[in-house]
Design a protein around this motif. Structure first.
Motif, PDB file in Angstrom:
ATOM      1  N   ARG A 270      44.931  43.704  39.553  1.00 23.73           N
ATOM      2  CA  ARG A 270      44.975  42.480  38.531  1.00 23.73           C
ATOM      3  C   ARG A 270      46.449  42.248  38.354  1.00 23.73           C
ATOM      4  N   ARG A 271      47.093  41.111  38.121  1.00 23.96           N
ATOM      5  CA  ARG A 271      48.589  41.216  37.743  1.00 23.96           C
ATOM      6  C   ARG A 271      48.559  39.987  36.278  1.00 23.96           C
ATOM      7  N   ARG A 272      49.295  40.394  35.661  1.00 21.36           N
ATOM      8  CA  ARG A 272      49.194  38.985  34.242  1.00 21.36           C
ATOM      9  C   ARG A 272      49.247  38.316  34.678  1.00 21.36           C
ATOM     10  N   GLN A 273      49.234  37.010  36.004  1.00 19.15           N
ATOM     11  CA  GLN A 273      49.240  35.938  35.905  1.00 19.15           C
ATOM     12  C   GLN A 273      47.216  35.902  36.487  1.00 19.15           C
ATOM     13  N   ASP A 274      46.669  36.241  36.925  1.00 18.14           N
ATOM     14  CA  ASP A 274      45.342  37.024  37.319  1.00 18.14           C
ATOM     15  C   ASP A 274      44.354  36.879  36.800  1.00 18.14           C
ATOM     16  N   PRO A 275      43.078  35.899  36.546  1.00 18.78           N
ATOM     17  CA  PRO A 275      41.821  36.119  35.283  1.00 18.78           C
ATOM     18  C   PRO A 275      41.731  37.411  35.495  1.00 18.78           C
ATOM     19  N   PRO A 276      40.328  37.245  34.282  1.00 17.07           N
ATOM     20  CA  PRO A 276      40.586  38.733  33.516  1.00 17.07           C
ATOM     21  C   PRO A 276      39.635  39.473  34.724  1.00 17.07           C
ATOM     22  N   ILE A 277      38.530  38.504  35.133  1.00 14.69           N
ATOM     23  CA  ILE A 277      38.200  39.026  36.181  1.00 14.69           C
ATOM     24  C   ILE A 277      38.248  38.594  37.335  1.00 14.69           C
ATOM     25  N   LEU A 278      38.517  39.166  38.581  1.00 18.53           N
ATOM     26  CA  LEU A 278      38.702  38.812  39.814  1.00 18.53           C
ATOM     27  C   LEU A 278      37.640  38.458  40.663  1.00 18.53           C
ATOM     28  N   VAL A 279      37.976  37.252  40.583  1.00 22.31           N
ATOM     29  CA  VAL A 279      36.545  36.779  41.941  1.00 22.31           C
ATOM     30  C   VAL A 279      36.839  36.570  43.076  1.00 22.31           C
TER      31      VAL A 279
END
Length: 322
Positions: A270-279
């Protein structure tokens, strides 16, 4: 045919036949393998006298020390950084909660693209245990199927270091390298220092194993994850234990590499630009990283730049559906 064409034909024929030798097979004696067998066995015995290579002994000790540091660091980090493992497949994730990417295939790959069932992870989910038969000596008879219970199973890295001349009294059980279960409170700086030391030990371990494999042979089965440290693989019919496709089959051995003894085990990062929960809809945009690297980076360690490409550090984020 003109004289010029005849010379061209002769020169082309000489070019085609150049480098080839023709033998009369009838005049050559047949090879007697019964006479060659003692010579081959004698050569193997003479080769055994060249091992262990004394110059590789410090490297073997360095690898064992790095392995102990790695286990000590990981066992402490997972008490402060949440780690999740799927109970139905080998998937692992580092974060406050598990992701929603549909990559679970079930226990025996009977399912397809289902959501993972997350449980608390352990050290074995970060450092994949790879065990092998412990040989009494490096050059010995091949282990047959009926002899498989006569040999102990120890970590493959330890067996490789023992072949290199390391002390045989070294701890061979991974459970003895773990710290007590009661976690001690660590500050942010202490956690960062521990993560940096753990990541450095992992890099040292992989580099050292790579150098040892240049001197000491190891084999891995092409169809499963079985590893054998030695000049030739064993004959124990265990292939299929991991994939359930050719149960109790013979292994197909090939040269082993660092990833066979130290599986990197990639996880979604999970990167900084990704949402809190990966979908699942953004899986094409997310990056991947070795699980130990992800664990250490979340504890504050600096990620080496050679991993930026696979982690997609500056990549685009998944579009948000309206």
């Amino acid at each position: 045919m003109s004289f010029r064409n005849r010379k061209l034909l002769q020169s082309s024929s000489s070019i085609i036949l150049r480098g080839f030798r023709f033998y009369n097979t009838k005049s050559n004696p047949k090879v007697d393998f019964n006479k060659l067998r003692p010579m081959i066995l004698k050569r193997i015995e003479d080769r055994a006298q060249e091992y262990p290579v004394k110059t590789m002994l410090p490297l073997a000790h360095e690898v064992l020390n790095a392995r102990a540091t790695l286990y000590d660091g990981v066992s402490t980090l997972i008490q402060h950084i949440p780690i999740w493992a799927c109970k139905d497949c080998p998937e692992v994730y580092i974060g406050e909660g598990g992701h929603l990417i549909r990559t679970c295939h079930g226990y025996k790959h009977h399912a397809k693209n289902k959501v993972h069932s997350w449980v608390k992870g352990s050290v074995d989910n970060v450092i994949v245990p790879v065990e092998t038969f412990h040989l009494h000596k490096m050059f010995q008879n091949v282990i047959n199927h009926h002899e498989r219970f006569d040999y102990d199973r120890i970590p493959a890295i330890v067996e490789l270091c023992l072949h290199a001349g390391a002390d045989s009294n070294h701890q061979t059980d991974s459970s003895t390298l773990l710290t007590p279960s009661s976690p001690e409170p660590l500050s942010g700086d202490e956690l960062r220092i521990l993560a940096t030391r753990t990541l450095k030990a992992w890099e040292t371990l992989r580099t050292g194993v790579h150098k040892l494999l240049l001197v000491y042979p190891a084999r891995v089965c092409k169809h499963c994850s079985e590893v054998h440290v030695g000049p030739s693989g064993h004959k124990a019919r265990m292939c299929g234990v991991f994939k359930f496709e050719s149960w109790r089959g013979t292994h197909f051995w090939q040269k082993a590499g660092v990833d066979d003894l130290i599986p990197p085990k990639l996880v979604w990062y999970r990167r900084r630009q990704d949402p809190p929960i990966l979908v699942d809809e953004g899986r094409e945009y997310y990056g991947r990283a070795p699980v130990l690297l992800d664990l250490c980076s979340k504890a504050g360690a600096i990620v080496p730049s050679k991993y930026f490409c696979m982690m997609k550090m500056d990549g685009m984020t998944a579009p948000i559906k309206q």
